[in-house]
Design a protein around this motif. Structure first.
Motif, PDB file in Angstrom:
ATOM      1  N   SER A   1       0.742  -1.366   0.051  1.00 36.85           N
ATOM      2  CA  SER A   1       0.045   0.021   0.112  1.00 36.85           C
ATOM      3  C   SER A   1       0.652   1.281  -0.123  1.00 36.85           C
ATOM      4  O   SER A   1       0.442   2.177  -0.718  1.00 36.85           O
ATOM      5  CB  SER A   1      -0.904   0.101   1.290  1.00 36.85           C
ATOM      6  N   LEU A   2       1.973   1.220   0.936  1.00 36.39           N
ATOM      7  CA  LEU A   2       2.859   2.391   0.662  1.00 36.39           C
ATOM      8  C   LEU A   2       3.461   2.524  -0.838  1.00 36.39           C
ATOM      9  O   LEU A   2       3.650   3.653  -1.102  1.00 36.39           O
ATOM     10  CB  LEU A   2       4.028   2.031   1.734  1.00 36.39           C
ATOM     11  N   THR A   3       3.951   1.442  -1.220  1.00 34.76           N
ATOM     12  CA  THR A   3       4.402   1.816  -2.616  1.00 34.76           C
ATOM     13  C   THR A   3       3.279   2.384  -3.538  1.00 34.76           C
ATOM     14  O   THR A   3       3.617   3.310  -4.383  1.00 34.76           O
ATOM     15  CB  THR A   3       4.843   0.258  -3.311  1.00 34.76           C
ATOM     16  N   VAL A   4       2.205   2.046  -3.474  1.00 33.22           N
ATOM     17  CA  VAL A   4       1.103   2.527  -4.507  1.00 33.22           C
ATOM     18  C   VAL A   4       1.025   3.972  -4.228  1.00 33.22           C
ATOM     19  O   VAL A   4       0.755   4.876  -5.054  1.00 33.22           O
ATOM     20  CB  VAL A   4      -0.324   1.760  -4.212  1.00 33.22           C
ATOM     21  N   ILE A   5       0.678   4.356  -2.903  1.00 35.09           N
ATOM     22  CA  ILE A   5       0.530   5.814  -2.320  1.00 35.09           C
ATOM     23  C   ILE A   5       1.843   6.326  -2.805  1.00 35.09           C
ATOM     24  O   ILE A   5       1.640   7.893  -3.414  1.00 35.09           O
ATOM     25  CB  ILE A   5       0.415   5.846  -1.106  1.00 35.09           C
ATOM     26  N   LEU A   6       2.972   5.999  -2.743  1.00 32.00           N
ATOM     27  CA  LEU A   6       4.132   6.947  -3.392  1.00 32.00           C
ATOM     28  C   LEU A   6       3.980   6.961  -4.984  1.00 32.00           C
ATOM     29  O   LEU A   6       4.466   8.107  -5.288  1.00 32.00           O
ATOM     30  CB  LEU A   6       5.455   6.096  -2.955  1.00 32.00           C
ATOM     31  N   LEU A   7       3.585   5.871  -5.551  1.00 27.95           N
ATOM     32  CA  LEU A   7       3.236   6.067  -7.188  1.00 27.95           C
ATOM     33  C   LEU A   7       2.451   7.133  -7.366  1.00 27.95           C
ATOM     34  O   LEU A   7       2.544   7.796  -8.285  1.00 27.95           O
ATOM     35  CB  LEU A   7       2.945   4.928  -7.722  1.00 27.95           C
ATOM     36  N   LEU A   8       1.379   7.123  -6.612  1.00 24.25           N
ATOM     37  CA  LEU A   8       0.269   8.156  -6.801  1.00 24.25           C
ATOM     38  C   LEU A   8       0.894   9.660  -6.562  1.00 24.25           C
ATOM     39  O   LEU A   8       0.580  10.458  -7.376  1.00 24.25           O
ATOM     40  CB  LEU A   8      -0.812   7.814  -5.882  1.00 24.25           C
TER      41      LEU A   8
END
Length: 451
Positions: free
Chosen positions: A130-137
């Motif tokens: 979830s942290l990876t996706v948030i950083l991508l966003l």
């Protein structure tokens, strides 16, 4: 019935964290909702900044909004301001607020436990994914807004919140640093999303926790709260990046905001981890526990706020709301001196320095019967300055609208040839008047200057 997680039997090796992380990341990226969010974050900001920068009507109520057609870096800061208010909390809710609850809705916990054989590794894998996706966003919002601004408005200097001019290279570094600083409160909201997703199970309230927290903090920011309480809220770092655009930078509120946000992120993640290991995975109808949220989640976070308020109050000299007459006068005079030089260059007049101008300001809030402190739109200031070789003292009137977070908008109210009109007539034609309206930022922690 309360059940605890049974540790894997001897000889049954848990799946590696990296494999679980990849699996969870693929699960997230396969959701149409996440794909749409990624597409929107990487494309929409560029289109918005490009469209607005070409308009004659700019979002002047947003910090740096009136500079969007003057430099490409302003558009990214407008997007950052909006993202800090709503977009980033919404993104954390849609990603972190659902990463655990989706297993409850689908009833797949037992299958996941059999495959991974370690609740601890499941928690780590889901959290990292979830942290990876948030950083991508977040990276998409930053990259897209910068690209849209540079293509339309160009790589030009940016006027800071104290009137000083940032060269394109300095503006680029400061804008990128602002986006990096916004990641700390984003992590705090993501941790709250994880906590809600675990504590409330299939209930949609877990998904809404970051949004409800953001809404509550938005309302709190409108109130003239004591400085210590303002800085103790995890959302303050969403505003404190503005202090990077003054010279010298207002580092105190920013560093405190980052520390508070990281403390919230660590505590909320630790609470989520503890609740996850103690939950009952055998109950297919698990909907969480409202009482558990209050006792095991809300109470520790409230204690953290109280402790942070005490530490900040004892370690900093600022009192009251932080918006005081002396601070506004000093900030306004400094900004006016910088912007007067810009106007002088526009009109091709002999250059003067800030020291030669000796600009000062005298402010009053709401008349003689109102105490000269606190936010409000009833501040009236008179700026005075001197020109070399002239005996007369120049004066200009400004109406100030100061908000509780330290930002103010100075609206010129005459004389017309100085700040009473939105354009000035230059040898090359009409150009925006830098003294007509401008944004400023007061350091809430600074000591009040002697009058």
């Amino acid at each position: 019935m309360t059940a605890t997680v049974t540790e894997p039997r001897a000889g049954a090796r848990p799946a590696p964290v990296l494999h679980g992380y990849r699996f969870e990341l693929v699960k997230l990226l396969s959701q149409w909702r996440i794909r749409l969010l990624l597409l929107a974050c990487w494309l929409a900001p560029a289109a918005f900044v490009a469209a607005v920068s070409l308009q004659s009507s700019l979002p002047t109520d947003t910090v740096f909004g009136r500079s969007m057609n003057a430099t490409g870096w302003a558009g990214s800061l407008v997007v950052l301001d909006f993202a800090c208010s709503w977009a980033l909390p919404l993104l954390t809710a849609l990603v972190a607020g659902d990463v655990f609850a989706v297993e409850d809705r689908l009833g797949t916990w037992r299958h996941l436990l059999v495959a991974v054989r370690s609740p601890r590794r499941i928690f780590v894998a889901k959290t990292l994914a979830s942290l990876t996706v948030i950083l991508l966003l977040a990276a998409g919002l930053a990259a897209s807004s910068v690209a849209g601004g540079l293509v339309v408005a160009g790589n030009r200097p940016l006027i800071g919140l104290d009137g000083h001019l940032l060269a394109p290279a300095d503006a680029a570094g400061t804008v990128l640093l602002s986006w990096v600083c916004a990641l700390a409160p984003t992590l705090a909201f993501a941790a709250v999303g994880l906590l809600g997703s675990i504590a409330l199970g299939r209930s949609p309230m877990g998904l809404l926790m970051p949004l409800l927290l953001a809404l509550a903090l938005q309302l709190a920011q409108l109130l003239p709260l004591p400085v210590a309480l303002q800085l103790a809220l995890p959302s303050h770092a969403f505003l404190a990046w503005r202090g990077l655009f003054t010279s010298p930078a207002q580092a105190g509120p920013l560093l405190i905001g980052l520390a508070v946000s990281l403390a919230w992120a660590v505590l909320a993640t630790a609470l989520a981890y503890r609740l996850f290991l103690r939950r009952d995975f055998t109950d297919l109808a698990y909907d969480g526990s409202g009482r558990r949220v209050v006792v095991a989640a809300g109470l520790p976070l409230a204690v953290l706020v109280a402790l942070t308020v005490g530490v900040i109050a004892g370690a900093t000299p600022a009192t009251g709301s932080g918006i005081e007459k002396g601070k506004l006068q000093e900030s306004l005079a400094t900004a006016y001196a910088h912007l007067y030089r810009l106007q002088t260059q526009q009109l091709h007049r002999p250059d003067v320095t800030e020291a030669q101008l000796q600009a000062t300001a005298s402010c009053d809030k709401g008349g003689s019967r109102v105490l000269d402190e606190g936010p409000g739109n009833d501040w009236r200031c008179v700026v005075s300055w001197h020109l070399p070789g002239a005996t007369a003292v120049g004066t200009a009137i400004y109406q100030l609208d100061a908000t509780a977070d330290g930002r103010y908008i100075a609206d010129g109210d005459g004389p017309k040839e100085v700040n009473g009109y939105f354009q000035v007539r230059t040898p090359a034609g009409d150009a925006p008047n830098p003294l007509w309206q401008f944004d400023g930022n007061v350091d809430l922690l600074a000591s009040t200057p002697k009058e």
